[in-house]
Each structure stands twice: as C-alpha cells, then as structure tokens.
Design a protein around this motif. Structure first.
Motif, PDB file in Angstrom:
ATOM      1  N   THR A 174      61.533  -8.398 -42.350  1.00 13.98           N
ATOM      2  CA  THR A 174      61.480  -9.516 -41.411  1.00 13.98           C
ATOM      3  C   THR A 174      62.736 -10.346 -41.625  1.00 13.98           C
ATOM      4  O   THR A 174      63.041 -10.734 -42.752  1.00 13.98           O
ATOM      5  CB  THR A 174      60.228 -10.384 -41.643  1.00 13.98           C
ATOM      6  N   SER A 220      60.742  -9.015 -36.776  1.00 10.18           N
ATOM      7  CA  SER A 220      60.701  -7.693 -37.401  1.00 10.18           C
ATOM      8  C   SER A 220      61.990  -6.949 -37.121  1.00 10.18           C
ATOM      9  O   SER A 220      62.501  -6.980 -35.998  1.00 10.18           O
ATOM     10  CB  SER A 220      59.531  -6.883 -36.865  1.00 10.18           C
ATOM     11  N   ASN A 256      62.263 -13.378 -49.698  1.00 11.28           N
ATOM     12  CA  ASN A 256      60.916 -13.680 -50.198  1.00 11.28           C
ATOM     13  C   ASN A 256      60.855 -15.048 -50.884  1.00 11.28           C
ATOM     14  O   ASN A 256      60.214 -15.215 -51.915  1.00 11.28           O
ATOM     15  CB  ASN A 256      60.440 -12.575 -51.132  1.00 11.28           C
ATOM     16  N   ASP A 291      60.265  -6.960 -47.147  1.00 15.42           N
ATOM     17  CA  ASP A 291      60.944  -8.196 -47.544  1.00 15.42           C
ATOM     18  C   ASP A 291      61.065  -9.150 -46.366  1.00 15.42           C
ATOM     19  O   ASP A 291      61.244  -8.726 -45.218  1.00 15.42           O
ATOM     20  CB  ASP A 291      62.347  -7.909 -48.090  1.00 15.42           C
ATOM     21  N   GLU A 292      60.971 -10.436 -46.671  1.00 18.49           N
ATOM     22  CA  GLU A 292      61.182 -11.487 -45.675  1.00 18.49           C
ATOM     23  C   GLU A 292      62.492 -12.179 -45.994  1.00 18.49           C
ATOM     24  O   GLU A 292      62.633 -12.801 -47.049  1.00 18.49           O
ATOM     25  CB  GLU A 292      60.022 -12.467 -45.693  1.00 18.49           C
ATOM     26  N   GLU A 295      65.539 -14.804 -44.866  1.00 16.63           N
ATOM     27  CA  GLU A 295      65.927 -15.955 -44.045  1.00 16.63           C
ATOM     28  C   GLU A 295      67.417 -16.184 -44.239  1.00 16.63           C
ATOM     29  O   GLU A 295      67.897 -16.260 -45.379  1.00 16.63           O
ATOM     30  CB  GLU A 295      65.167 -17.222 -44.466  1.00 16.63           C
TER      31      GLU A 295
END
Length: 66
Positions: free
Chosen positions: A4, A9, A37, A55-56, A58
């Motif tokens: 993400t 996604s 994360n 994994d997220e 940003e």
C-alpha cells in the motif's frame, strides 16, 4: 508483490527496496519523508530497506518555507 502506497494498493513486479520504489514513482532525488509500517526510513536506509508483501508505505513531500 502487493503493498500500500499512500493509502492506495500497488503491485510491484518483484522484490524492491524503498529507493527502487521512489525511482519507480519518479520521486527519487526529491525531498521526501518515508515511513514503512509507521517507522521512519532515513535517506541512508532507503537503498537497503527491502519492502515485503503487505507493507504500508507513506511518502510525504517536503515543502519549502520562508
């Protein structure tokens, strides 16, 4: 591999580091802050920080000021 990125996604073609992801997204070399994360990834860590499925990530663009 599915991750993400900024709430969306994304499917990556295979193993990838944070630096490779930034290059794929055409933001390598820009002033950005990166979290994976919820943990900050420093510029020095980007080339060695491998991403894993789920994994997220940003990425926040730094803005200049006066």
């Amino acid at each position: 591999m599915d991750i993400t990125l900024n709430g969306e996604s994304r499917t990556l073609p295979g193993p990838c580091t944070v630096a490779e992801l930034l290059a794929q997204e055409h933001i390598a070399g820009h002033r950005v802050a990166v979290e994976v994360n919820g943990e900050v990834v420093t510029e020095a860590q980007c080339a060695s920080r491998a991403l894993a499925p789920g994994d997220e990530v940003e990425v926040i663009h730094a803005l200049g000021g006066p």
